[in-house]
Design an enzyme around this catalytic site. Structure first.
Site, PDB file in Angstrom:
ATOM      1  N   TYR A 115     -32.175  26.349  16.958  1.00 23.79           N
ATOM      2  CA  TYR A 115     -31.190  25.432  17.540  1.00 23.79           C
ATOM      3  C   TYR A 115     -31.718  23.992  17.530  1.00 23.79           C
ATOM      4  O   TYR A 115     -31.327  23.171  18.344  1.00 23.79           O
ATOM      5  CB  TYR A 115     -30.858  25.843  18.979  1.00 23.79           C
ATOM      6  CG  TYR A 115     -29.999  27.081  19.116  1.00 23.79           C
ATOM      7  CD1 TYR A 115     -30.358  28.288  18.523  1.00 23.79           C
ATOM      8  CD2 TYR A 115     -28.829  27.064  19.860  1.00 23.79           C
ATOM      9  CE1 TYR A 115     -29.584  29.423  18.671  1.00 23.79           C
ATOM     10  CE2 TYR A 115     -28.043  28.194  20.013  1.00 23.79           C
ATOM     11  CZ  TYR A 115     -28.430  29.373  19.412  1.00 23.79           C
ATOM     12  OH  TYR A 115     -27.657  30.504  19.562  1.00 23.79           O
ATOM     13  N   LYS A 160     -40.918  37.647  15.448  1.00 23.96           N
ATOM     14  CA  LYS A 160     -40.880  38.210  14.100  1.00 23.96           C
ATOM     15  C   LYS A 160     -42.069  37.608  13.332  1.00 23.96           C
ATOM     16  O   LYS A 160     -41.921  36.975  12.279  1.00 23.96           O
ATOM     17  CB  LYS A 160     -39.518  37.843  13.460  1.00 23.96           C
ATOM     18  CG  LYS A 160     -39.219  38.539  12.171  1.00 23.96           C
ATOM     19  CD  LYS A 160     -38.733  39.969  12.320  1.00 23.96           C
ATOM     20  CE  LYS A 160     -38.550  40.588  10.950  1.00 23.96           C
ATOM     21  NZ  LYS A 160     -38.298  42.032  10.984  1.00 23.96           N
ATOM     22  N   ASP A 191     -36.996  43.179  16.141  1.00 19.91           N
ATOM     23  CA  ASP A 191     -36.041  44.199  15.673  1.00 19.91           C
ATOM     24  C   ASP A 191     -36.300  45.542  16.359  1.00 19.91           C
ATOM     25  O   ASP A 191     -35.406  46.151  16.950  1.00 19.91           O
ATOM     26  CB  ASP A 191     -36.038  44.321  14.135  1.00 19.91           C
ATOM     27  CG  ASP A 191     -37.428  44.327  13.508  1.00 19.91           C
ATOM     28  OD1 ASP A 191     -38.429  44.209  14.244  1.00 19.91           O
ATOM     29  OD2 ASP A 191     -37.520  44.467  12.265  1.00 19.91           O
ATOM     30  N   ASP A 215     -30.756  34.773  22.568  1.00 21.70           N
ATOM     31  CA  ASP A 215     -29.290  34.783  22.588  1.00 21.70           C
ATOM     32  C   ASP A 215     -28.778  36.176  22.231  1.00 21.70           C
ATOM     33  O   ASP A 215     -27.991  36.792  22.959  1.00 21.70           O
ATOM     34  CB  ASP A 215     -28.784  33.742  21.578  1.00 21.70           C
ATOM     35  CG  ASP A 215     -27.270  33.713  21.492  1.00 21.70           C
ATOM     36  OD1 ASP A 215     -26.624  33.838  22.540  1.00 21.70           O
ATOM     37  OD2 ASP A 215     -26.740  33.575  20.369  1.00 21.70           O
ATOM     38  N   ASP A 219     -26.980  39.404  24.849  1.00 25.78           N
ATOM     39  CA  ASP A 219     -25.672  40.071  24.685  1.00 25.78           C
ATOM     40  C   ASP A 219     -25.886  41.564  24.466  1.00 25.78           C
ATOM     41  O   ASP A 219     -25.201  42.404  25.052  1.00 25.78           O
ATOM     42  CB  ASP A 219     -24.910  39.505  23.469  1.00 25.78           C
ATOM     43  CG  ASP A 219     -24.059  38.292  23.813  1.00 25.78           C
ATOM     44  OD1 ASP A 219     -24.487  37.484  24.650  1.00 25.78           O
ATOM     45  OD2 ASP A 219     -22.960  38.139  23.228  1.00 25.78           O
TER      46      ASP A 219
HETATM   47  C1  IPM Z   1     -24.888  31.545  24.886  1.00 26.56           C
HETATM   48  C2  IPM Z   1     -23.949  31.137  23.765  1.00 26.56           C
HETATM   49  C3  IPM Z   1     -24.345  29.795  23.185  1.00 26.56           C
HETATM   50  C4  IPM Z   1     -25.726  29.942  22.563  1.00 26.56           C
HETATM   51  C5  IPM Z   1     -23.355  29.254  22.150  1.00 26.56           C
HETATM   52  C6  IPM Z   1     -21.952  29.203  22.673  1.00 26.56           C
HETATM   53  C7  IPM Z   1     -23.744  27.891  21.667  1.00 26.56           C
HETATM   54  O1  IPM Z   1     -23.872  32.124  22.802  1.00 26.56           O
HETATM   55  O2  IPM Z   1     -25.020  30.778  25.864  1.00 26.56           O
HETATM   56  O3  IPM Z   1     -25.452  32.633  24.816  1.00 26.56           O
HETATM   57  O4  IPM Z   1     -25.848  30.316  21.416  1.00 26.56           O
HETATM   58  O5  IPM Z   1     -26.677  29.673  23.279  1.00 26.56           O
HETATM   59 MN    MN Z   2     -24.793  33.975  23.405  1.00 23.10          MN
END
Ligand code: IPM
Ligand code: MN
Ligand code: NAD
Length: 322
Positions: A115, A160, A191, A215, A219
């Protein structure tokens, strides 16, 4: 007076943040809440998703409660949430995943890695530079160590390093910082770590990793607790702090009163703990738990209740426990 910036953002941010704000207002009627409007809708209306004056306004807050913003995959559109994280130097993104038999804290580096924003798109090639600095790695490793000290005291570095030199660098600095601090620390390839977290979540405590791995891992790990509707996060820097659900603006369910407000409520609980009100934070957590245990749930976790109904159930319990 404690100033709290309220950023609803886009999509379900307009539904879940009012619920979380109500819980905060109930516990802290003295808080001074002020709105900051940023995001995709704002861009559609004005051509600017987030102005310098919005960043300045956010900097006046003691803490920020943030919903989610829509980020379209357009070449020249800069994600508002990324801009805020960088502008406020919110380098540590803490994402707790807690269940009956596990308690994991993902500590995601939040300002560099893939990023970095250093990118180039040509006719036949596009590149994104993955930047891992000593300063960035030392401070995220130290944030993970501070976290581990308040918990069972074990860190896992996700990386990694078998492929990426930048991750050899990241891993080595994290291991060295942990050793200096006397904290147990091991490391895993990201992984195989991803699968192992799902199979043996109880083996993990603090997991520290680079920006995009954190990130994806967060999720994915939300699967362990019932999905994105339940997972909060804290974005912490030296001077500023922002609290937001891990989920996004969920345009597929926005405006229907079906979004789960628990992640936003838990983000509000993290905000209170950050401001020193551990008891208020625990009261929100307990009101959420009692609501879920009573079967009052949104449909993403098998119930039929709406966003507002969850909000009302939680705030009623908070009002009673006052
Ligand atoms: C998160 C989101 C953000 C990220 C996106 C929306 C830029 O996915 O906060 O997890 O990648 O950090
Ligand atoms: Mn995210
Ligand atoms: P998302 O997290 O918005 O949604 C993924 C899936 O989870 C969807 O099916 C959605 O309905 C469901 N979901 C998410 N939150 C929920 C909740 N509270 N209750 C019930 N179901 C929920 O991710 P996406 O669809 O990949 O992204 C949508 C937009 O959000 C994109 O523009 C993306 O860039 C943005 N986004 C923003 C942030 C942020 O502002 N912090 C974070 C992630 C994604």
């Amino acid at each position: 007076m404690t100033k709290i910036a309220i950023v609803e953002g886009d999509g379900i941010g307009h539904e879940v943040i009012p619920v979380a704000r109500e819980a905060l207002a109930l516990l802290h009627p003295e808080f001074d809440f002020f709105p900051v409007e940023v995001g995709y809708r704002r861009w559609e209306e004005t051509g600017c998703p987030c102005a310098d004056k919005d960043i300045s306004a956010l900097k006046t807050a003691d803490a920020i409660l943030f919903g989610a913003v829509t980020t379209p995959p357009m070449k020249d559109y800069q994600s508002v949430v990324l801009r805020i994280r960088k502008a406020l130097d919110l380098f540590a993104n803490l994402r707790p995943i807690r269940g009956e038999h596990f308690d994991i804290m993902i500590v995601r580096e939040n300002t560099e890695g893939l990023y970095s924003g250093i990118e180039e798109t040509g006719e036949n090639r596009a590149t994104t530079l993955r930047v891992v600095t000593r300063k960035g790695t030392e401070r995220i490793a130290r944030a993970a160590i501070r976290c581990a000290r308040q918990r069972s005291g074990k860190i896992t570095v996700g990386h990694k390093a078998n492929v990426l030199k930048s991750d050899v660098f990241f891993r080595n600095i994290c291991l060295a910082e942990a050793q200096k601090a006397g904290i147990t620390c091991n490391d895993h390839y990201i992984d195989s770590l991803s699968l192992d977290i799902l199979q043996h979540p109880g083996s993990y405590d603090v997991i520290v990793t680079t920006n995009i791995f954190g990130d994806i891992l967060s999720d994915m790990s939300s699967y362990l607790v019932g999905g994105l509707g339940l997972v909060p996060s804290a974005n912490i820097g030296e001077r500023y702090a922002l609290f937001e659900p891990v989920h996004g603006s969920a345009p597929d369910i926005a405006g229907k009163n079906i979004a789960n407000p628990v992640a936003a409520l838990r983000s509000a609980a993290m905000l209170l703990a950050h401001l020193g009100d551990k008891e208020g934070s625990a009261r929100i957590e307990s009101a959420i738990q009692r609501t879920l245990d009573a079967g009052i749930r949104t449909r993403d976790i098998g119930g039929t209740a709406g966003t507002r109904e969850i909000g009302n159930a939680v705030t009623n319990l908070l009002a009673k426990s006052a």
